[in-house]
Scaffold this motif. Structure first.
Motif, mmCIF file in Angstrom:
data_model
loop_
_atom_site.group_PDB
_atom_site.id
_atom_site.type_symbol
_atom_site.label_atom_id
_atom_site.label_comp_id
_atom_site.label_asym_id
_atom_site.label_seq_id
_atom_site.Cartn_x
_atom_site.Cartn_y
_atom_site.Cartn_z
ATOM 1 N N ILE A 3 0.842 -1.193 0.000
ATOM 2 C CA ILE A 3 0.000 0.000 0.000
ATOM 3 C C ILE A 3 0.882 1.251 0.000
ATOM 4 C CG2 ILE A 3 -1.912 1.195 1.126
ATOM 5 C CD1 ILE A 3 -2.688 -1.420 2.432
ATOM 6 N N PRO A 4 0.950 1.931 -1.158
ATOM 7 C CA PRO A 4 1.760 3.153 -1.206
ATOM 8 C C PRO A 4 1.084 4.264 -0.418
ATOM 9 C CG PRO A 4 0.587 2.878 -3.274
ATOM 10 C CD PRO A 4 0.261 1.668 -2.419
ATOM 11 N N PHE A 5 1.785 5.346 -0.188
ATOM 12 C CA PHE A 5 1.196 6.466 0.550
ATOM 13 C C PHE A 5 0.183 7.217 -0.300
ATOM 14 C CE2 PHE A 5 1.446 11.054 1.607
ATOM 15 C CZ PHE A 5 0.707 10.989 2.774
ATOM 16 N N ASN A 6 0.516 7.388 -1.584
ATOM 17 C CA ASN A 6 -0.377 8.173 -2.448
ATOM 18 C C ASN A 6 -0.364 7.638 -3.879
ATOM 19 O OD1 ASN A 6 -1.994 10.613 -3.213
ATOM 20 N ND2 ASN A 6 -0.178 11.086 -4.426
ATOM 21 N N ILE A 7 -1.532 7.668 -4.526
ATOM 22 C CA ILE A 7 -1.632 7.429 -5.964
ATOM 23 C C ILE A 7 -2.510 8.556 -6.504
ATOM 24 C CG2 ILE A 7 -2.465 5.875 -7.781
ATOM 25 C CD1 ILE A 7 -2.155 3.544 -5.848
ATOM 26 N N PRO A 8 -2.036 9.311 -7.506
ATOM 27 C CA PRO A 8 -2.867 10.420 -7.997
ATOM 28 C C PRO A 8 -4.178 9.907 -8.587
ATOM 29 C CG PRO A 8 -0.912 10.136 -9.370
ATOM 30 C CD PRO A 8 -0.750 9.213 -8.205
ATOM 31 N N ALA A 9 -5.241 10.662 -8.340
ATOM 32 C CA ALA A 9 -6.577 10.248 -8.754
ATOM 33 C C ALA A 9 -6.768 10.376 -10.269
ATOM 34 C CB ALA A 9 -7.609 11.109 -8.042
ATOM 35 N N VAL A 10 -7.520 9.441 -10.834
ATOM 36 C CA VAL A 10 -8.031 9.567 -12.203
ATOM 37 C C VAL A 10 -9.537 9.334 -12.076
ATOM 38 C CG1 VAL A 10 -7.920 8.746 -14.580
ATOM 39 C CG2 VAL A 10 -5.934 8.504 -13.108
ATOM 40 N N VAL A 11 -10.349 10.317 -12.499
ATOM 41 C CA VAL A 11 -11.781 10.192 -12.217
ATOM 42 C C VAL A 11 -12.662 10.079 -13.452
ATOM 43 C CG1 VAL A 11 -11.813 11.210 -9.931
ATOM 44 C CG2 VAL A 11 -11.869 12.703 -11.926
ATOM 45 N N GLY A 12 -12.114 10.206 -14.631
ATOM 46 C CA GLY A 12 -12.994 10.045 -15.789
ATOM 47 C C GLY A 12 -12.495 10.710 -17.043
ATOM 48 N N ASN A 13 -12.698 12.027 -17.141
ATOM 49 C CA ASN A 13 -12.495 12.690 -18.422
ATOM 50 C C ASN A 13 -11.101 13.251 -18.676
ATOM 51 O OD1 ASN A 13 -14.713 12.506 -20.128
ATOM 52 N ND2 ASN A 13 -15.920 13.890 -18.843
ATOM 53 N N GLU A 14 -10.131 12.912 -17.841
ATOM 54 C CA GLU A 14 -8.802 13.521 -17.991
ATOM 55 C C GLU A 14 -8.267 13.379 -19.417
ATOM 56 O OE1 GLU A 14 -9.678 11.695 -15.372
ATOM 57 O OE2 GLU A 14 -8.980 12.661 -13.538
ATOM 58 N N LEU A 15 -8.274 12.138 -19.923
ATOM 59 C CA LEU A 15 -7.669 11.884 -21.243
ATOM 60 C C LEU A 15 -8.465 12.561 -22.360
ATOM 61 C CD1 LEU A 15 -5.135 10.462 -22.015
ATOM 62 C CD2 LEU A 15 -6.427 8.338 -22.290
ATOM 63 N N ASN A 16 -9.792 12.539 -22.242
ATOM 64 C CA ASN A 16 -10.626 13.218 -23.247
ATOM 65 C C ASN A 16 -10.319 14.704 -23.300
ATOM 66 O OD1 ASN A 16 -11.951 10.853 -23.751
ATOM 67 N ND2 ASN A 16 -13.656 11.298 -22.353
ATOM 68 N N TYR A 17 -10.200 15.309 -22.135
ATOM 69 C CA TYR A 17 -9.959 16.749 -22.102
ATOM 70 C C TYR A 17 -8.559 17.081 -22.605
ATOM 71 C CZ TYR A 17 -14.269 17.461 -19.413
ATOM 72 O OH TYR A 17 -15.575 17.517 -18.995
ATOM 73 N N ILE A 18 -7.590 16.233 -22.297
ATOM 74 C CA ILE A 18 -6.230 16.492 -22.794
ATOM 75 C C ILE A 18 -6.231 16.389 -24.314
ATOM 76 C CG2 ILE A 18 -3.875 15.548 -22.915
ATOM 77 C CD1 ILE A 18 -4.155 14.927 -19.894
ATOM 78 N N SER A 19 -6.919 15.393 -24.854
ATOM 79 C CA SER A 19 -6.911 15.290 -26.311
ATOM 80 C C SER A 19 -7.724 16.433 -26.936
ATOM 81 C CB SER A 19 -7.298 13.883 -26.773
ATOM 82 O OG SER A 19 -8.645 13.766 -26.914
ATOM 83 N N ASP A 20 -8.753 16.872 -26.250
ATOM 84 C CA ASP A 20 -9.493 18.054 -26.728
ATOM 85 C C ASP A 20 -8.589 19.297 -26.712
ATOM 86 O OD1 ASP A 20 -11.937 19.542 -27.461
ATOM 87 O OD2 ASP A 20 -11.726 20.411 -25.453
ATOM 88 N N ALA A 21 -7.788 19.421 -25.662
ATOM 89 C CA ALA A 21 -6.869 20.577 -25.571
ATOM 90 C C ALA A 21 -5.899 20.555 -26.759
ATOM 91 C CB ALA A 21 -6.107 20.554 -24.249
ATOM 92 N N ILE A 22 -5.412 19.375 -27.100
ATOM 93 C CA ILE A 22 -4.479 19.254 -28.239
ATOM 94 C C ILE A 22 -5.186 19.682 -29.525
ATOM 95 C CG2 ILE A 22 -3.155 17.597 -29.652
ATOM 96 C CD1 ILE A 22 -2.685 16.020 -26.990
ATOM 97 N N ASN A 23 -6.428 19.226 -29.682
ATOM 98 C CA ASN A 23 -7.180 19.555 -30.902
ATOM 99 C C ASN A 23 -7.516 21.035 -31.023
ATOM 100 O OD1 ASN A 23 -7.154 16.954 -31.840
ATOM 101 N ND2 ASN A 23 -9.028 16.390 -30.722
ATOM 102 N N ARG A 24 -7.567 21.715 -29.898
ATOM 103 C CA ARG A 24 -7.871 23.154 -29.938
ATOM 104 C C ARG A 24 -6.715 23.988 -30.477
ATOM 105 N NH1 ARG A 24 -12.290 25.026 -26.766
ATOM 106 N NH2 ARG A 24 -13.455 23.229 -26.003
#
Ligand SMILES: *Cc1c(COP(=O)(O)O)cnc(C)c1O
Length: 378
Positions: A3-24
């Motif tokens: 059990i590590p101390f921390n794992i950054p959260a991924v909640v859903g749309n991160e990848l979609n929004y990053i690819s949208d940012a690239i497309n913009r």
């Protein structure tokens, strides 16, 4: 079980929004996602103005510039905090005056602030440890009486409240962190919250390398030039896109973290009742955000043994700050005012338990069982 101390959260749309940012086809700051995050923070936390920054460290540095901190000025803060709280002011030539913390919340002891004030004092920096608010009524009152700035280090306090008001919006400036170890993240990032509209334009100038680019883009000035000292404190769109997905799931993240926190609390309460360890305390009027679950052992020896015991069983449970006043740099640029009754003591005794979105109930129970096993014959 590992059990590590921390794992950054991924909640859903991160990848979609990053690819949208690239497309913009706009990747530098103050485009769609950077602005969307700023506006989200303003609406959700009722901030007059929120500017996304490259880190909380940088939001603190921005605040120090905006408060015109100069060589010889003094700034009051706890010693039990991260280097960034102090660095921001030391970079402008200030001396740090450290004040002891309260033994219950590990926050600056509001009753000790007044005696630390001198003619040179310019600002107070309350740090909301673990997302539990400092006594802001008293701190604001003192600041008003002595004409001091209040800069909230709210790195750990996004979506936490003091008497219903969002932390970060009470002082002249508030600084959030979206580092990967914080509740809502963009890898590295932060935000500056500004209470008075009179600081809006200057804040944008300092954040944009000392230029009036922001007003130029709005057509408010016809030339874009160097008008003030400043630096590059503006994050890019890809990181902001990640954060935007996280902010849109604020409730889900917050509820899950609170559930984890409560499960630890109920499971370990019997050990506190038996006076084997101390659990976190949340004063009335403070709504915390489950940024952290910590326990305090009897002394440093027991803490070292418990850390090793957990480590051998796959659990990473780190201690926290070494007091700044006893650090190599802190001893050169600051002094401790009054007695150190609780700062070093807390630093010796505190351990943080794993707390992240994907932590399961089974894992929490395992951590608690191991802590019980450790205390069985003590
Ligand atoms: C995390 C943290 C910071 C620094 O935040 P960054 O975004 O990494 O610069 C500053 N102060 C406190 C109290 C923190 O917990």
């Amino acid at each position: 079980m590992e059990i590590p101390f921390n794992i950054p959260a991924v909640v859903g749309n991160e990848l979609n929004y990053i690819s949208d940012a690239i497309n913009r086809r706009k990747l530098c700051g103050d485009n769609f996602y950077t602005k969307a995050c700023g506006e989200f923070i303003e609406n959700r936390f009722k901030a007059q103005k929120a500017l996304l920054t490259t880190s909380c460290t940088h939001a603190l540095e921005l605040s120090a510039i905006l408060c015109d901190i100069k060589p010889g000025d003094e700034v009051i803060m706890p010693s039990y905090t991260f280097s960034s709280s102090a660095n921001a002011f030391v970079l402008r030539g200030a001396k740090i005056v450290f004040v002891d913390i309260r033994p219950d919340t590990q926050n600056i002891d509001e009753k000790l602030i007044e005696q630390a004030i001198t003619k040179k004092t310019k600002a107070i920096v309350p740090v909301h440890y673990a997302g539990v608010a400092c006594e802001m009524d008293m701190i604001s009152e003192i600041a008003k009486q002595y004409n001091l700035y209040v800069i909230e280090d709210a790195a750990q306090a996004v979506n936490a409240y003091y008497k219903g008001q969002s932390l970060g919006t009470i002082g002249d400036f508030g600084c959030y962190s979206f580092h990967e170890t914080k509740n809502y993240t963009m890898g590295e990032g932060g935000a500056l919250l500004i209470r008075s509209p009179k600081n809006n334009i200057r804040s944008e100038i300092v954040r944009e390398k000392g230029t009036n680019r922001a007003q130029f883009l709005l057509g408010m000035v016809d030339k874009y030039t160097w008008v003030s000292i400043g630096s590059s404190y503006l994050p890019g769109e890809l990181n902001a896109a990640y954060l935007y997905a996280q902010l849109q799931n604020t409730d889900e993240i917050n509820n899950k973290r609170l559930n984890i926190w409560s499960r630890y609390y109920s499971a370990l309460k019997a050990l506190e009742n038996a006076e084997k360890l101390c659990l976190p305390f949340v004063p009335e009027g403070c709504q915390h955000n489950a940024h952290m679950f910590y326990i305090k052992t009897r002394d440093i020896e027991e803490r070292t043994r418990l850390t090793d015991f957990l480590h051998k069983r796959g659990i990473t449970a780190p201690f926290h700050y070494t007091p700044l006043h006893s650090s190599l740099q802190g001893s050169k640029c600051g002094r401790f005012c009054g007695e150190d009754n609780y700062t070093t003591d807390t630093s010796d005794r505190l351990i943080r338990l794993p707390l992240y979105l994907d932590l399961t109930y089974e894992q929490i129970d395992y951590v608690c069982e191991q802590i019980y096993a450790f205390y069985k014959d003590r």
